[in-house]
Design an enzyme around this catalytic site. Structure first.
Site, PDB file in Angstrom:
ATOM      1  N   VAL A  63       0.757  -1.194   0.206  1.00  0.00           N
ATOM      2  CA  VAL A  63       0.264   0.201  -0.076  1.00  0.00           C
ATOM      3  C   VAL A  63       0.620   1.004  -0.190  1.00  0.00           C
ATOM      4  O   VAL A  63       1.997   1.113   0.674  1.00  0.00           O
ATOM      5  CB  VAL A  63      -0.835   0.389   1.169  1.00  0.00           C
ATOM      6  CG1 VAL A  63      -1.422  -1.460   1.381  1.00  0.00           C
ATOM      7  CG2 VAL A  63      -0.016   0.305   2.441  1.00  0.00           C
ATOM      8  N   ASN A  89      -4.352  -0.895   7.879  1.00  0.00           N
ATOM      9  CA  ASN A  89      -3.651  -1.696   9.193  1.00  0.00           C
ATOM     10  C   ASN A  89      -1.879  -2.393   8.348  1.00  0.00           C
ATOM     11  O   ASN A  89      -1.510  -2.061   9.757  1.00  0.00           O
ATOM     12  CB  ASN A  89      -4.177  -2.891   9.245  1.00  0.00           C
ATOM     13  CG  ASN A  89      -2.827  -3.666  11.162  1.00  0.00           C
ATOM     14  OD1 ASN A  89      -2.633  -3.396  11.456  1.00  0.00           O
ATOM     15  ND2 ASN A  89      -2.310  -4.727  10.121  1.00  0.00           N
ATOM     16  N   SER A 142      -1.399   4.225  17.448  1.00  0.00           N
ATOM     17  CA  SER A 142      -0.042   3.679  17.957  1.00  0.00           C
ATOM     18  C   SER A 142       0.266   4.419  19.115  1.00  0.00           C
ATOM     19  O   SER A 142      -0.239   5.872  19.674  1.00  0.00           O
ATOM     20  CB  SER A 142       0.813   3.445  17.703  1.00  0.00           C
ATOM     21  OG  SER A 142       2.044   2.815  18.436  1.00  0.00           O
ATOM     22  N   TYR A 155       8.296   6.490  12.760  1.00  0.00           N
ATOM     23  CA  TYR A 155       6.429   5.890  13.391  1.00  0.00           C
ATOM     24  C   TYR A 155       5.422   6.784  13.710  1.00  0.00           C
ATOM     25  O   TYR A 155       4.194   6.919  13.872  1.00  0.00           O
ATOM     26  CB  TYR A 155       6.877   4.214  13.958  1.00  0.00           C
ATOM     27  CG  TYR A 155       6.154   3.942  14.477  1.00  0.00           C
ATOM     28  CD1 TYR A 155       5.042   2.899  12.941  1.00  0.00           C
ATOM     29  CD2 TYR A 155       5.220   4.116  15.530  1.00  0.00           C
ATOM     30  CE1 TYR A 155       4.323   1.785  13.946  1.00  0.00           C
ATOM     31  CE2 TYR A 155       4.955   2.329  15.969  1.00  0.00           C
ATOM     32  CZ  TYR A 155       3.867   2.162  15.147  1.00  0.00           C
ATOM     33  OH  TYR A 155       2.807   1.390  15.166  1.00  0.00           O
ATOM     34  N   ALA A 156       5.849   7.847  14.739  1.00  0.00           N
ATOM     35  CA  ALA A 156       5.067   8.466  15.835  1.00  0.00           C
ATOM     36  C   ALA A 156       4.847   9.551  14.566  1.00  0.00           C
ATOM     37  O   ALA A 156       3.555  10.365  14.843  1.00  0.00           O
ATOM     38  CB  ALA A 156       6.525   9.485  16.511  1.00  0.00           C
ATOM     39  N   ALA A 157       5.800  10.290  13.698  1.00  0.00           N
ATOM     40  CA  ALA A 157       4.918  10.822  12.821  1.00  0.00           C
ATOM     41  C   ALA A 157       3.822  10.896  12.275  1.00  0.00           C
ATOM     42  O   ALA A 157       2.917  10.921  11.977  1.00  0.00           O
ATOM     43  CB  ALA A 157       5.559  11.448  11.936  1.00  0.00           C
ATOM     44  N   LYS A 159       1.696   7.427  13.064  1.00  0.00           N
ATOM     45  CA  LYS A 159       0.707   7.787  13.711  1.00  0.00           C
ATOM     46  C   LYS A 159      -0.105   8.523  14.078  1.00  0.00           C
ATOM     47  O   LYS A 159      -0.842   8.698  14.686  1.00  0.00           O
ATOM     48  CB  LYS A 159       0.933   6.719  14.184  1.00  0.00           C
ATOM     49  CG  LYS A 159       1.809   5.214  13.834  1.00  0.00           C
ATOM     50  CD  LYS A 159      -0.132   4.846  13.405  1.00  0.00           C
ATOM     51  CE  LYS A 159       1.340   2.603  13.243  1.00  0.00           C
ATOM     52  NZ  LYS A 159      -0.163   2.420  12.236  1.00  0.00           N
TER      53      LYS A 159
END
Length: 311
Positions: A63, A89, A142, A155-157, A159
């Site tokens: 994706v 997901n 998350s 990942y933080a950005a 989510k």
């Protein structure tokens, strides 16, 4: 089964959390489009759902692009005649501290998590509007996106951005009767398997045993199946009045996360200049500054990880 006759797409559903979501949607009556980048893994997921008595097909593609988003929606309509539910997901990790994180590490994670959510939601919502479907969109956030975590800038950005998009989409989709929410899972995954703090919980899960109560109750940490029920509920007609929310699930715990609000407010006629802030900021706001990062409870002695064997 309240989802009988419904059709769902679950991205990144060949294994792990995504597969649990897909199986639960199927158990509740929905036909499911499985998505994974590994053809063998996707085929195994389809076979597992069919062995359970459900209906599933697979789209093997990463994706991120509009083309894959269109392919997913077209597959659902071609195979099952409609689309009602989208669960975004799919995700990857490229964890590194800031100075070690490359452009590629950042771009790959943003492309799959954030852009992949954007393109898939845009395509599903277009279908819902065109066909007057009061659809359900469930994104996956998350705790890292809510609180931050060392070594996970990308990942933080992504989510945090997903939850920000959800709040915007809830406004834009309200008139069409489409709901959109973000689920914040706290569960044993390939990522948590490598974290010593969760060792005893993951080992129990792998043995097919219940996790210790400390993890399930005190930390709200559990299995993928503990999150799947919330996914199916938000996909149902019974959740028609729930939208724009970030809802956490893990172990025995269910949470509705607050949206950001001002923690403290002060006014000064004429505004706040540099000198005004130097003189007043600490007295007004020093004890109101917000924490960051997740803070875990101390592990009981019996749940502490085993020491690494001596070499």
């Amino acid at each position: 089964m309240s989802l009988t006759g419904k059709v769902a797409i679950v991205t990144g559903s060949g294994r792990g959390l995504g597969l649990s979501y897909a199986r639960e949607l199927s158990r509740q009556g929905a036909a499911v489009v499985i998505n994974d980048v590994d053809a063998n893994v996707a085929a195994e997921a389809v076979a597992l759902i069919e062995a359970d008595g459900g209906s599933a097909v697979a789209v093997v593609a990463p994706v991120g692009t509009t083309e894959v988003a269109k392919q997913l929606v077209e597959k659902a309509v071609a195979e099952f005649g409609r689309l009602d539910i989208l669960v975004t997901n799919a995700g990857i990790l490229r964890d590194k501290s800031l100075l070690k994180m490359t452009d590629e590490d950042f771009d790959l994670v943003i492309n799959v998590h954030l852009k992949g959510t954007f393109t898939c939601v845009r395509e599903a919502f277009a279908y819902f509007k065109e066909n007057n479907v009061q659809g359900r969109i469930i994104t996956i956030g998350s705790p890292t996106g809510q609180r931050g975590n060392f070594g996970q800038t990308n990942y933080a950005a992504a989510k945090a951005g997903i939850v920000g998009m959800v709040r915007t989409w809830a406004l834009e989709m309200k008139k069409a009767g489409v709901t959109v929410n973000s689920v914040i899972p706290v569960a044993a995954t390939a990522m948590t398997k490598t974290v010593p703090y969760f060792q005893k919980a993951v080992e129990a899960d792998e043995r097919g045993e219940a996790m210790p109560s400390f993890f399930r109750h005190d930390l709200g940490f559990g299995t993928a199946d503990d999150v799947a029920g919330l996914i199916a509920f938000l996909a149902s007609d019974e959740a028609a009045n729930i939208t724009g929310q970030a809802i956490g699930a893990g172990g025995d715990r269910l949470q509705v996360w607050t949206h950001p609000e001002a923690a403290a407010t002060e006014y000064r006629e004429g505004g706040w200049g540099y000198t005004d802030l130097i003189e007043n900021f600490d007295a007004l706001f020093g004890d109101k500054l917000q924490s960051f990062g997740e803070e875990f409870l101390p592990l009981p002695d019996e749940l502490k990880p085993e020491p690494a064997p001596a070499r």
